[in-house]
Design an enzyme around this catalytic site. Structure first.
Site, mmCIF file in Angstrom:
data_model
loop_
_atom_site.group_PDB
_atom_site.id
_atom_site.type_symbol
_atom_site.label_atom_id
_atom_site.label_comp_id
_atom_site.label_asym_id
_atom_site.label_seq_id
_atom_site.Cartn_x
_atom_site.Cartn_y
_atom_site.Cartn_z
ATOM 1 N N SER A 34 0.868 -1.179 0.000
ATOM 2 C CA SER A 34 0.000 0.000 0.000
ATOM 3 C C SER A 34 0.904 1.228 0.000
ATOM 4 O O SER A 34 1.883 1.294 0.736
ATOM 5 C CB SER A 34 -0.898 -0.015 1.229
ATOM 6 O OG SER A 34 -0.124 -0.310 2.379
ATOM 7 N N SER A 128 19.216 -8.992 12.791
ATOM 8 C CA SER A 128 18.890 -8.779 14.202
ATOM 9 C C SER A 128 19.236 -7.362 14.633
ATOM 10 O O SER A 128 20.144 -6.747 14.092
ATOM 11 C CB SER A 128 19.648 -9.763 15.084
ATOM 12 O OG SER A 128 19.403 -9.452 16.443
ATOM 13 N N LYS A 182 20.063 -17.213 12.576
ATOM 14 C CA LYS A 182 19.264 -16.134 13.170
ATOM 15 C C LYS A 182 18.230 -16.716 14.139
ATOM 16 O O LYS A 182 17.973 -16.155 15.206
ATOM 17 C CB LYS A 182 18.564 -15.321 12.071
ATOM 18 C CG LYS A 182 17.516 -14.304 12.561
ATOM 19 C CD LYS A 182 18.105 -13.266 13.489
ATOM 20 C CE LYS A 182 17.240 -12.073 13.835
ATOM 21 N NZ LYS A 182 15.858 -12.201 14.067
ATOM 22 N N HIS A 185 20.041 -17.661 17.211
ATOM 23 C CA HIS A 185 20.341 -16.384 17.879
ATOM 24 C C HIS A 185 19.136 -15.942 18.716
ATOM 25 O O HIS A 185 19.272 -15.574 19.880
ATOM 26 C CB HIS A 185 20.684 -15.331 16.818
ATOM 27 C CG HIS A 185 20.570 -13.909 17.294
ATOM 28 N ND1 HIS A 185 19.360 -13.296 17.519
ATOM 29 C CD2 HIS A 185 21.510 -12.996 17.619
ATOM 30 C CE1 HIS A 185 19.574 -12.062 17.960
ATOM 31 N NE2 HIS A 185 20.867 -11.860 18.021
ATOM 32 N N ASN A 186 17.964 -15.989 18.122
ATOM 33 C CA ASN A 186 16.764 -15.578 18.863
ATOM 34 C C ASN A 186 16.497 -16.514 20.039
ATOM 35 O O ASN A 186 16.069 -16.070 21.096
ATOM 36 C CB ASN A 186 15.538 -15.552 17.947
ATOM 37 C CG ASN A 186 15.510 -14.312 17.069
ATOM 38 O OD1 ASN A 186 16.552 -13.769 16.728
ATOM 39 N ND2 ASN A 186 14.330 -13.867 16.693
ATOM 40 N N GLU A 189 18.673 -15.552 22.713
ATOM 41 C CA GLU A 189 18.099 -14.312 23.281
ATOM 42 C C GLU A 189 17.015 -14.672 24.333
ATOM 43 O O GLU A 189 16.966 -14.070 25.403
ATOM 44 C CB GLU A 189 17.497 -13.527 22.118
ATOM 45 C CG GLU A 189 16.915 -12.182 22.421
ATOM 46 C CD GLU A 189 16.286 -11.591 21.142
ATOM 47 O OE1 GLU A 189 16.958 -11.514 20.092
ATOM 48 O OE2 GLU A 189 15.101 -11.215 21.194
ATOM 49 N N HIS A 452 15.000 -54.056 23.281
ATOM 50 C CA HIS A 452 15.709 -53.069 22.452
ATOM 51 C C HIS A 452 17.227 -53.282 22.441
ATOM 52 O O HIS A 452 17.926 -52.574 21.736
ATOM 53 C CB HIS A 452 15.368 -51.647 22.916
ATOM 54 C CG HIS A 452 13.939 -51.275 22.636
ATOM 55 N ND1 HIS A 452 13.431 -51.234 21.351
ATOM 56 C CD2 HIS A 452 12.906 -50.950 23.459
ATOM 57 C CE1 HIS A 452 12.147 -50.894 21.400
ATOM 58 N NE2 HIS A 452 11.798 -50.720 22.669
HETATM 59 P P1 NBP Z 1 5.602 -6.688 9.719
HETATM 60 O O1 NBP Z 1 6.115 -8.026 10.011
HETATM 61 O O2 NBP Z 1 4.582 -6.097 10.596
HETATM 62 O O3 NBP Z 1 5.035 -6.685 8.199
HETATM 63 C C1 NBP Z 1 4.426 -5.557 7.661
HETATM 64 C C2 NBP Z 1 4.795 -5.397 6.214
HETATM 65 O O4 NBP Z 1 4.413 -6.552 5.455
HETATM 66 C C3 NBP Z 1 4.056 -4.224 5.588
HETATM 67 O O5 NBP Z 1 4.936 -3.572 4.699
HETATM 68 C C4 NBP Z 1 2.914 -4.909 4.853
HETATM 69 O O6 NBP Z 1 2.396 -4.149 3.779
HETATM 70 C C5 NBP Z 1 3.624 -6.123 4.345
HETATM 71 N N1 NBP Z 1 2.731 -7.194 3.876
HETATM 72 C C6 NBP Z 1 1.896 -8.008 4.552
HETATM 73 BR BR1 NBP Z 1 1.590 -7.890 6.340
HETATM 74 N N2 NBP Z 1 1.254 -8.896 3.785
HETATM 75 C C7 NBP Z 1 1.694 -8.647 2.541
HETATM 76 C C8 NBP Z 1 1.405 -9.245 1.294
HETATM 77 N N3 NBP Z 1 0.573 -10.282 1.180
HETATM 78 N N4 NBP Z 1 2.000 -8.725 0.203
HETATM 79 C C9 NBP Z 1 2.848 -7.690 0.319
HETATM 80 N N5 NBP Z 1 3.176 -7.091 1.481
HETATM 81 C C10 NBP Z 1 2.617 -7.570 2.588
HETATM 82 O O7 NBP Z 1 6.821 -5.636 9.586
HETATM 83 P P2 NBP Z 1 8.138 -5.452 10.474
HETATM 84 O O8 NBP Z 1 7.862 -5.532 11.920
HETATM 85 O O9 NBP Z 1 8.792 -4.244 9.921
HETATM 86 O O10 NBP Z 1 9.027 -6.729 10.099
HETATM 87 C C11 NBP Z 1 9.407 -7.051 8.779
HETATM 88 C C12 NBP Z 1 10.127 -8.371 8.768
HETATM 89 O O11 NBP Z 1 11.304 -8.255 9.562
HETATM 90 C C13 NBP Z 1 9.324 -9.512 9.380
HETATM 91 O O12 NBP Z 1 9.584 -10.692 8.687
HETATM 92 C C14 NBP Z 1 9.860 -9.601 10.786
HETATM 93 O O13 NBP Z 1 9.690 -10.873 11.346
HETATM 94 C C15 NBP Z 1 11.304 -9.252 10.565
HETATM 95 N N6 NBP Z 1 12.010 -8.724 11.728
HETATM 96 C C16 NBP Z 1 11.423 -7.868 12.587
HETATM 97 C C17 NBP Z 1 12.122 -7.362 13.668
HETATM 98 C C18 NBP Z 1 11.476 -6.405 14.606
HETATM 99 O O14 NBP Z 1 12.120 -6.029 15.601
HETATM 100 N N7 NBP Z 1 10.265 -5.942 14.351
HETATM 101 C C19 NBP Z 1 13.447 -7.719 13.856
HETATM 102 C C20 NBP Z 1 14.040 -8.565 12.958
HETATM 103 C C21 NBP Z 1 13.328 -9.054 11.887
HETATM 104 P P3 NBP Z 1 1.181 -3.110 4.028
HETATM 105 O O15 NBP Z 1 1.809 -1.875 4.553
HETATM 106 O O16 NBP Z 1 0.591 -2.929 2.675
HETATM 107 O O17 NBP Z 1 0.249 -3.753 5.006
#
Ligand code: NBP
Length: 476
Positions: A34, A128, A182, A185-186, A189, A452
Site C-alpha cells: 500500500s 537482528s 538467526k 540467535h533468537n 536471546e 531393544h
Molecule cells: P511486519 O512483520 O509487521 O510486516 C508488515 C509489512 O508486510 C508491511 O509492509 C505490509 O504491507 C507487508 N505485507 C503483509 Br503484512 N502482507 C503482505 C502481502 N501479502 N503482500 C505484500 N506485502 C505484505 O513488519 P516489520 O515488523 O517491519 O518486520 C518485517 C520483517 O522483519 C518480518 O519478517 C519480521 O519478522 C522481521 N524482523 C522484525 C524485527 C522487529 O524487531 N520488528 C526484527 C528482525 C526481523 P502493508 O503496509 O501494505 O500492510
C-alpha cells in the site's frame, strides 16, 4: 537514474533499513503493497538520501540497476511467498532476491531451490537488532549462493554494525543457513532474558531488594564479564517509574510473556537434531507457563512449604553468587546454541563457521556482548572445539562459579522461587561431566519391555537378556 537496491515492505524494519542504506550513499528504490507507507517514509525522511518512489511492483523492478537487488522486509510466511513470486515473474536470471524477514529456515531452503531453478539468486538473510539496529547498524546473517554475496555483501556490510572496524555481517553458508543461525540467535536471546529474569526474581524475592537497588546491581554487572546490551537495558527497564501510579514500571506490567515463535522454532529444531538445547527450551516453557494465567490463578493458594527457607545473611555475597550463577548458565546456553548450529550445519551441509558467527554477533544484535569476543577467541584457537563449554576460558569460568551456582539453586529451591534455567543448566553441566549416567538403567528397562538390546562396557556387540525366560544373556 537507477537504484543499487530496492526495499519492499516499508513497515518499521523495512523503512529503517531503507534509510540506513540511503544514509550510506546508496540509491534506494522504495516499494510497499500500500502506497501510504512509501509516501510517509519519503515525507518524513526523504532527506536521508537518494530514494526512488515506486507504486507498482513492475515500476519497482524497472527502477533497479542490473543485476537487480531487492530486499524483502514483509511479514514472514505467506506474505513473503506472495512477494517473492510476484518479483520473480518480473526479474531476470542473475538477479538477487534477499529475504530479510524472520523466515523459517526450511521455507528459505524451499524458496532458494525454487528461485535457483529459475536462474535467480535467493539470499535468506537473518537480520537482528530490532528497529534501532535496522536504522543504525544491525547484525546481518545472509545465506545463499556464495556468488550472490559478492554482489550484496558489500552493500549489507556497509549498513551493518561494526566492532573494531569489522562489519557485523558475513556470508553464513548456502540456502537456509542464515535464517537458521538467526533462529538460534533468537533462541539464545530467549535464554539470556530468562536467566536475567531469574536473577532479578532472586534479588527481589529471596533477598527482598528494592527494584531501584536491583537496577543498580545490573548497572554494576554491566561493567564486568556480563557487559551486554540485554544487561544494560535491564537496568533501564528496572529504573523506569510508571507516571500514572508512581510505582516501578515492572510492577504494573502484566507478568505474562509473549512470543512470536522463533524460540519455539529453535526448540523444535533442537528436538529434531537431537541436541539438548535445554537453556532455550526452559526459557520458551517459562514464557508459556507465565501465560497460563488461568492455571496460575487457581494454583496461587497452594501451600508453598518454604518454612525452612532462610534469607542469606550476607546480601552482597549472595548477589555475587547470583552473578556467577547467571554467567555460568549463560555459558551453558551459548554452548548448547553453538552445538545446535554445528548439528544443523552438518545436517544440511552448510559448513557454518562458529567463530565468524561470534564475530558478527558482537555488535548490532540483541545478544551483543563483550562475552562474544571470548567465544570468537575460543573458536580462533580451536575451530574444532567439541563444545564451547570445554574451551579453557569457559571451563575456568564455569568451574570457578560452580559453588555459587549450587548455593543459588539450593537457596532458591528452599525459598520456593522458581529458577528453571539456572537449575536445568547446572543439571546439564553435571550430566555432561558425570562419569556414569543413569542411561544404563534406561537401556536395561528398554531391553526388558521392548527387547531393544544394550551394549556392554566390557565387550563389543549388542546383547539382550531373556527377561521372560531364564534371564540369561544372548548376543543380539
Ligand atoms: P511486519 O512483520 O509487521 O510486516 C508488515 C509489512 O508486510 C508491511 O509492509 C505490509 O504491507 C507487508 N505485507 C503483509 Br503484512 N502482507 C503482505 C502481502 N501479502 N503482500 C505484500 N506485502 C505484505 O513488519 P516489520 O515488523 O517491519 O518486520 C518485517 C520483517 O522483519 C518480518 O519478517 C519480521 O519478522 C522481521 N524482523 C522484525 C524485527 C522487529 O524487531 N520488528 C526484527 C528482525 C526481523 P502493508 O503496509 O501494505 O500492510
Amino acid at each position: 537514474h537507477l537504484a543499487q537496491i530496492g526495499v519492499t515492505g516499508l513497515a518499521v524494519m523495512g523503512s529503517n533499513i531503507a534509510r540506513n542504506l540511503a544514509r550510506h550513499g546508496h540509491t534506494v528504490a522504495l516499494h510497499n503493497r500500500s502506497i501510504g507507507k512509501t509516501d510517509a517514509l519519503i515525507a518524513e525522511h526523504g532527506g536521508d538520501g537518494d530514494f526512488i518512489r515506486t507504486e507498482t511492483t513492475a515500476e519497482f523492478v524497472a527502477a533497479l540497476e542490473r543485476p537487480r537487488r531487492v530486499l524483502i522486509m514483509v511479514k514472514a510466511g505467506d506474505a513473503t511467498d506472495a512477494v517473492i513470486n510476484e518479483l520473480a515473474d518480473l526479474m531476470e536470471p542473475g538477479d538477487i532476491i534477499i529475504d530479510g524477514g524472520n523466515s523459517l529456515y526450511t521455507d528459505t531452503i524451499r524458496r532458494e531451490a525454487a528461485m535457483a531453478a529459475r536462474g535467480l539468486n535467493f539470499v535468506g538473510a537473518g537480520i537482528s537488532g530490532g528497529e534501532e539496529g535496522a536504522l543504525n547498524g544491525p547484525s546481518i546473517m545472509p545465506g545463499g549462493p556464495a556468488e550472490s554475496y559478492e554482489s550484496v555483501g558489500p552493500l549489507l556490510e556497509s549498513i551493518s554494525a561494526h566492532v573494531d572496524g569489522i562489519p557485523c555481517c558475513t556470508h553464513i553458508g548456502p540456502d537456509g543457513s542464515g535464517h537458521f543461525v538467526k533462529m538460534v540467535h533468537n533462541g539464545i536471546e530467549y535464554a539470556d532474558m530468562q536467566l536475567i529474569g531469574e536473577a532479578y526474581d532472586l534479588m527481589r524475592n529471596v533477598l527482598g531488594m528494592e527494584v531501584t537497588e536491583i537496577a543498580d546491581v545490573f548497572r554494576d554487572w554491566n561493567t564486568g564479564v556480563l557487559d551486554s546490551y540485554l544487561i544494560e537495558i535491564t537496568a533501564e527497564v528496572l529504573s523506569q517509574v510508571d507516571a500514572e501510579t508512581g510505582k516501578p514500571l515492572v510492577d504494573v506490567i502484566v507478568d505474562a510473556a509473549g512470543q512470536k515463535g522463533t524460540g519455539r522454532w529453535t526448540v523444535k529444531s533442537a528436538l529434531d537434531l537431537g541436541i539438548p538445547t535445554t537453556g532455550i527450551a526452559e526459557a520458551v516453557f517459562a514464557r508459556a507457563l507465565s501465560s497460563s494465567t488461568e492455571q496460575r490463578k487457581n494454583a496461587q493458594g497452594l501451600v508453598a512449604g518454604t518454612a525452612g527457607a532462610q534469607t542469606p545473611e550476607d546480601k552482597a555475597a549472595f548477589v555475587e553468587d547470583i552473578r556467577k550463577a547467571l554467567y555460568a548458565s549463560k555459558v551453558v546456553a551459548y554452548s548448547q546454541g553453538f552445538d545446535q548450529i554445528k548439528a544443523g550445519s552438518e545436517e544440511y551441509g552448510w559448513n557454518v563457521q562458529p567463530g565468524k558467527l561470534a564475530t558478527i554477533w558482537r555488535g548490532g544484535c540483541i545478544i551483543r556482548a563483550k562475552f562474544l569476543d571470548r567465544i570468537r577467541e575460543a573458536y580462533d584457537e580451536n575451530p574444532e572445539l567439541p563444545a564451547l563449554l570445554l574451551a579453557p576460558y569457559f571451563r575456568d569460568a564455569v568451574e570457578t562459579s560452580v559453588e555459587s551456582w549450587r548455593r543459588v539453586i539450593i537457596t532458591a529451591t528452599a525459598a520456593g522461587v522458581p529458577v528453571p534455567s539456572f537449575a536445568s543448566s547446572l543439571s546439564y553441566y553435571d550430566a555432561l561431566r558425570a562419569e556414569r549416567l543413569p542411561a544404563a538403567l534406561t537401556q536395561g528397562l528398554r531391553d526388558y519391555f521392548g527387547a531393544h538390546t544394550y551394549l556392554r562396557v566390557d565387550k563389543p556387540g549388542s546383547f539382550h537378556t531373556l527377561w521372560g525366560g531364564d534371564r540369561s544373556e544372548v548376543e543380539a
